[in-house]
Scaffold this active site. Structure first.
Site, PDB file in Angstrom:
ATOM      1  CG  HIS A  57      54.487 -46.518  46.569  1.00  0.00           C
ATOM      2  ND1 HIS A  57      55.842 -45.764  46.607  1.00  0.00           N
ATOM      3  CD2 HIS A  57      53.404 -45.612  46.960  1.00  0.00           C
ATOM      4  CE1 HIS A  57      55.393 -44.421  47.120  1.00  0.00           C
ATOM      5  NE2 HIS A  57      54.149 -44.613  46.967  1.00  0.00           N
ATOM      6  CD  GLU A 126      55.228 -42.052  49.596  1.00  0.00           C
ATOM      7  OE1 GLU A 126      55.488 -41.338  48.603  1.00  0.00           O
ATOM      8  OE2 GLU A 126      53.747 -42.054  49.530  1.00  0.00           O
ATOM      9  CD  GLN A 138      53.451 -38.093  51.739  1.00  0.00           C
ATOM     10  OE1 GLN A 138      52.939 -38.274  52.772  1.00  0.00           O
ATOM     11  NE2 GLN A 138      53.894 -38.957  50.862  1.00  0.00           N
ATOM     12  CG  ASN A 213      58.299 -38.460  40.490  1.00  0.00           C
ATOM     13  OD1 ASN A 213      58.194 -39.388  40.227  1.00  0.00           O
ATOM     14  ND2 ASN A 213      58.069 -37.221  39.612  1.00  0.00           N
ATOM     15  CB  ALA A 214      59.211 -36.217  46.322  1.00  0.00           C
ATOM     16  CG  HIS A 245      54.391 -39.004  38.285  1.00  0.00           C
ATOM     17  ND1 HIS A 245      53.120 -39.542  38.083  1.00  0.00           N
ATOM     18  CD2 HIS A 245      54.357 -38.611  39.723  1.00  0.00           C
ATOM     19  CE1 HIS A 245      52.249 -39.078  39.428  1.00  0.00           C
ATOM     20  NE2 HIS A 245      53.106 -38.846  40.241  1.00  0.00           N
ATOM     21  CG  ASP A 267      52.519 -42.704  44.476  1.00  0.00           C
ATOM     22  OD1 ASP A 267      52.253 -42.756  45.556  1.00  0.00           O
ATOM     23  OD2 ASP A 267      53.021 -41.439  43.957  1.00  0.00           O
ATOM     24  CB  ALA A 301      48.080 -35.331  44.645  1.00  0.00           C
TER      25      ALA A 301
END
Length: 373
Positions: A57, A126, A138, A213-214, A245, A267, A301
Site C-alpha cells: 500500500h 484503494e 479521498q 484509520n477511516a 497514525h 501508505d 492524508a
C-alpha cells in the site's frame, strides 16, 4: 554465484548468527558453514540479512504519484523504494476520476511487464468504492457505488481492492469479486458495523485497509470493523507504523492478536523522501510537517513513512522479535496477495530478494532476483 557472509540472517523462524547465504537469481544455500570459493562475496559485517520487503500500500514517493499514470514516474518510484529495502510492491491508486484509475492501471501493467527496481506484484485499488462518511483524504466527488465488473475486468492487474461493504451493493461486490478472481478484497474507508463486517468476511473479504484509520472505532457495545477483524483469524490487517497514525501503545496488542496476519504498510504519498512543504494527494493540497501529512481542514492524508522504518518502529515500540517484525513487512504481506511461495522470506528456492540492514533498519544493500540495486 554470489554469497553474503558474516550476517545475522533473519529467516521466517529464527536469526542465524554469523550465517552465510549463497544465491544466483534464487536462494541456493543458507547455513553456517558453506564453501563460498568461486562466489562473488559480500560481507555483511555483522549486520542483519533480511528478506526483501513487500509494500502492499503505497501511493507515491520522491515527488511521484501512482495516479499520475506516468510510466517514468512509476519507474522512479520502483528504484527509489528499493533503496529502502522494498523489493516487491503494489502501486496504489485512490479515489480519483474513474478514467484516471484506468490510466493508472494501464501504466502499472506496463511496468509489471518491463520492470525496473522493486517488482510490481499488481495494483492496489484503494478507492473509489468507499463510504463518504469515512473518506479520510479521498475526494468525495469521485466516490462510486461498488462495481464488481470493473474489478473483474481488470483482474489481470489488480491484486488488492478496498470496499466499504455497507454501501449499496457492497456485500455483493465482495462475493462476486472473490468468487471470480484471485483479487484480495479489503474492508476499508467504511462505516460498517460489526455485523456488516462479519457478513463481508463470510462472503470472502480477507483484509483490512489501514486498521483503525477511516473506519468505525472499537467500542465495547459496538465492536465495528476492528472487532470483527480481531475475532477472525482469517483476516489480515494493515498498520501504518509511523507512530502517528496509531498510538504505539496498541502495537503489542496488535502483534499478539493478529500474529502472522499483521501487515506493515507505508501508505506513503508523493511527499515521501522529500522536504517538508506543500504537495498534493488525489488532486488535493497536502501540507507535510515531520511525520504528519494533512489536508487544509486538518484531515490526515497518508504518510511519508518508509517500510524499513516501519519495521524498526514496530519492533522498538512492542515486545516482538526482529523475526516477527520483519515477517510483518515481508512474508505476511506476500501471503495476503498469494505470493508467499516465491517471495517474502529467505528460503532455498525462493527469489533472491535480499536486504542488508543495520540495527536501526537503515538499508545498506538491496538485491532483487540476485542483482544488486
Amino acid at each position: 554465484m554470489k554469497a553474503i557472509i558474516n550476517g545475522r540472517i533473519v529467516t521466517k523462524d529464527e536469526v542465524i548468527d554469523n550465517g552465510i547465504i549463497v544465491f544466483d537469481n534464487k536462494i541456493c544455500q543458507l547455513a553456517h558453514n558453506i564453501d563460498v570459493s568461486g562466489c562473488e562475496i559480500y560481507d555483511a559485517k555483522g549486520n542483519y540479512v533480511i528478506p526483501g520487503l513487500v509494500d502492499l500500500h503505497t501511493h507515491g514517493f520522491c515527488g511521484d504519484d501512482v495516479c499520475d499514470a506516468d510510466i517514468n514516474g512509476l519507474r522512479r518510484m520502483a528504484v527509489a523504494i528499493a533503496k529502502n529495502g522494498v523489493t516487491s510492491w503494489c502501486p496504489t491508486t485512490m479515489t480519483v476520476e474513474k478514467a484516471n484509475i484506468i490510466s493508472a492501471l494501464d501504466t502499472i501493467r506496463k511496468l509489471k511487464t518491463n520492470p525496473v527496481g522493486a517488482k510490481v506484484l499488481g495494483a492496489n485499488v484503494e478507492g473509489p468504492f468507499i463510504n463518504p462518511t469515512r473518506k479520510g483524504a479521498q475526494a468525495e466527488e469521485n466516490i462510486l457505488t461498488p462495481d464488481a465488473d470493473f474489478a473483474l475486468e481488470n483482474k489481470d492487474v489488480i491484486k488488492l481492492i478496498t470496499v466499504a461493504p455497507e454501501m449499496d451493493g457492497g456485500l455483493d461486490f465482495v462475493e462476486k469479486v472473490t468468487s471470480n478472481s484471485d483479487i484480495t478484497v479489503s474492508i476499508g474507508h467504511t462505516d460498517a458495523d460489526y455485523e456488516c463486517a462479519k457478513k463481508a468476511i463470510e462472503k470472502g473479504a480477507r483484509h483490512i485497509t489501514h486498521l483503525f484509520n477511516a473506519m468505525t472505532p472499537l467500542h465495547h457495545l459496538q465492536p465495528g470493523v476492528i472487532g470483527a477483524a480481531f475475532e477472525d483469524d482469517r483476516v489480515s490487517c494493515e498498520l501504518i507504523a509511523d507512530t502517528f497514525h496509531v498510538k504505539t501503545a496498541l502495537y503489542k496488542m496488535l502483534a499478539r492478536n493478529k500474529k502472522d496476519k499483521m501487515v506493515l504498510i507505508t501508505d506513503c504519498i508523493r511527499a515521501g523522501g522529500m522536504p517538508d512543504g506543500e504537495y498534493t494527494l488525489g488532486g488535493q493540497p497536502v501540507t507535510v510537517k515531520g511525520i504528519e501529512c494533512r489536508l487544509k481542514d486538518g484531515t490526515v492524508a497518508g504518510s511519508v513513512l518508509t517500510l524499513n522504518k516501519a519495521v524498526y518502529n514496530f519492533m522498538h515500540n512492542s515486545d516482538v522479535s526482529i523475526v516477527q517484525a520483519v515477517n510483518m513487512a515481508s512474508l505476511n504481506p506476500a501471503m495476503v496477495v498469494g505470493e508467499g511461495d516465491t517471495i517474502g522470506s529467505l528460503e532455498v528456492g525462493k527469489c533472491a530478494d535480499i536486504v542488508i540492514a543495520d540495527d536501526e533498519m537503515n538499508v545498506i544493500k538491496t538485491f532483487i532476483n540476485g542483482e544488486r540495486i
